[in-house]
Design an enzyme around this catalytic site. Sequence first.
Site, PDB file in Angstrom:
ATOM      1  N   TRP A   8      54.366  48.145  -2.950  1.00 40.55           N
ATOM      2  CA  TRP A   8      55.018  47.098  -2.141  1.00 40.55           C
ATOM      3  C   TRP A   8      56.433  47.469  -1.725  1.00 40.55           C
ATOM      4  O   TRP A   8      57.073  46.740  -0.977  1.00 40.55           O
ATOM      5  CB  TRP A   8      55.010  45.772  -2.915  1.00 40.55           C
ATOM      6  N   GLU A  95      60.485  58.405  -0.650  1.00 41.69           N
ATOM      7  CA  GLU A  95      61.675  57.592  -0.362  1.00 41.69           C
ATOM      8  C   GLU A  95      62.705  57.728  -1.476  1.00 41.69           C
ATOM      9  O   GLU A  95      63.914  57.650  -1.233  1.00 41.69           O
ATOM     10  CB  GLU A  95      61.265  56.125  -0.130  1.00 41.69           C
ATOM     11  N   GLU A 161      51.263  62.649  -0.375  1.00 41.67           N
ATOM     12  CA  GLU A 161      51.776  61.787   0.684  1.00 41.67           C
ATOM     13  C   GLU A 161      52.625  62.607   1.652  1.00 41.67           C
ATOM     14  O   GLU A 161      53.833  62.803   1.407  1.00 41.67           O
ATOM     15  CB  GLU A 161      52.622  60.659   0.096  1.00 41.67           C
ATOM     16  N   GLY A 227      51.029  51.613   1.290  1.00 42.33           N
ATOM     17  CA  GLY A 227      52.230  50.814   1.506  1.00 42.33           C
ATOM     18  C   GLY A 227      51.946  49.630   2.409  1.00 42.33           C
ATOM     19  O   GLY A 227      51.494  48.573   1.971  1.00 42.33           O
ATOM     20  N   GLY A 228      52.165  49.809   3.703  1.00 38.58           N
ATOM     21  CA  GLY A 228      52.093  48.719   4.668  1.00 38.58           C
ATOM     22  C   GLY A 228      50.839  47.856   4.549  1.00 38.58           C
ATOM     23  O   GLY A 228      50.927  46.617   4.480  1.00 38.58           O
TER      24      GLY A 228
HETATM   25  P1  PGA Z   1      52.269  53.508   4.090  1.00 37.82           P
HETATM   26  O1  PGA Z   1      53.097  53.925   2.782  1.00 37.82           O
HETATM   27  O2  PGA Z   1      50.864  53.161   3.634  1.00 37.82           O
HETATM   28  O3  PGA Z   1      53.004  52.310   4.637  1.00 37.82           O
HETATM   29  O4  PGA Z   1      52.274  54.675   5.010  1.00 37.82           O
HETATM   30  C1  PGA Z   1      52.497  54.717   1.768  1.00 37.82           C
HETATM   31  C2  PGA Z   1      53.491  55.008   0.676  1.00 37.82           C
HETATM   32  O5  PGA Z   1      54.674  55.210   0.981  1.00 37.82           O
HETATM   33  O6  PGA Z   1      53.142  55.041  -0.509  1.00 37.82           O
END
Ligand code: PGA
Length: 247
Positions: A8, A95, A161, A227-228
């Site tokens: 999240w 990130e 990723e 994520g999204g």
């Molecule tokens: P995303 O993010 O599905 O929004 O591309 C994935 C993540 O950063 O784990």
Amino acid sequence: MRMLVANWKMNHLRADLEAFASTFLQGYGAHPGVRVGVAPPFPLLAPAWAAFEGRGVEILGQNGHQEAKGAFTGEVSMAQLRDLGCAGVILGHSERRQFFGETDALLARKLPAARSNGLEPLLCVGERLEEREAGRTLEVLGSQLAILGDSGPGPLTLAYEPVWAIGTGRRAEPGQVAEAHHFIRVELVRHLGPAGESVPILYGGSVTPENFDELLAIPNVAGGLVGGASLDPTKFLALVRSAQVNV
Ligand code: PGA
């Protein structure tokens, strides 16, 4: 074993969590072949644990500190995550690497800290766009995975990723995913021996209900770090259902 984890990030308030859990749990039934996890931001860990308790949803931290305790204002320890019911912790998300300067050397300390507090590390690796364009993808993955060489035995999940695929709507092509996941498998076995054969490798980066079936069909793809699409309980439920089919 397949696995699906909702990341999240810095999203959702308590009311959003309650609404998510209510919708998601109406449609969710745990499956023995598919682990499902939610990684909320720190303030939502306790309410998330309460909302999902006994329902077959693991709670994960998004980060944890390498030291056991002490004067580290603004940080959260692995023991504190465990104390709130976390089963695992995401480590090395791009990130964290990009915006908070996390290095492989730091992650080499976080990994044992997580395990010694009973948390399963979910270690993220992935190349940036300029690294892919320079033909350095496998080299970058290899250097990020090198910390496993000294990590010893213990629970582990990997996530591939590609940074350029995160939050962009541009997921990696099946051939790119297959190549990276195969390489990660080979490196896992090189570093961990036969135990490396069974470490789940998740794919992350613009996973949606529309593209997930194709991703799951790729060898060495055990599931997704999402994520999204994980912010929407209906979409996350659709992803879980895809993972539960043909396990
Ligand atoms: P995303 O993010 O599905 O929004 O591309 C994935 C993540 O950063 O784990």
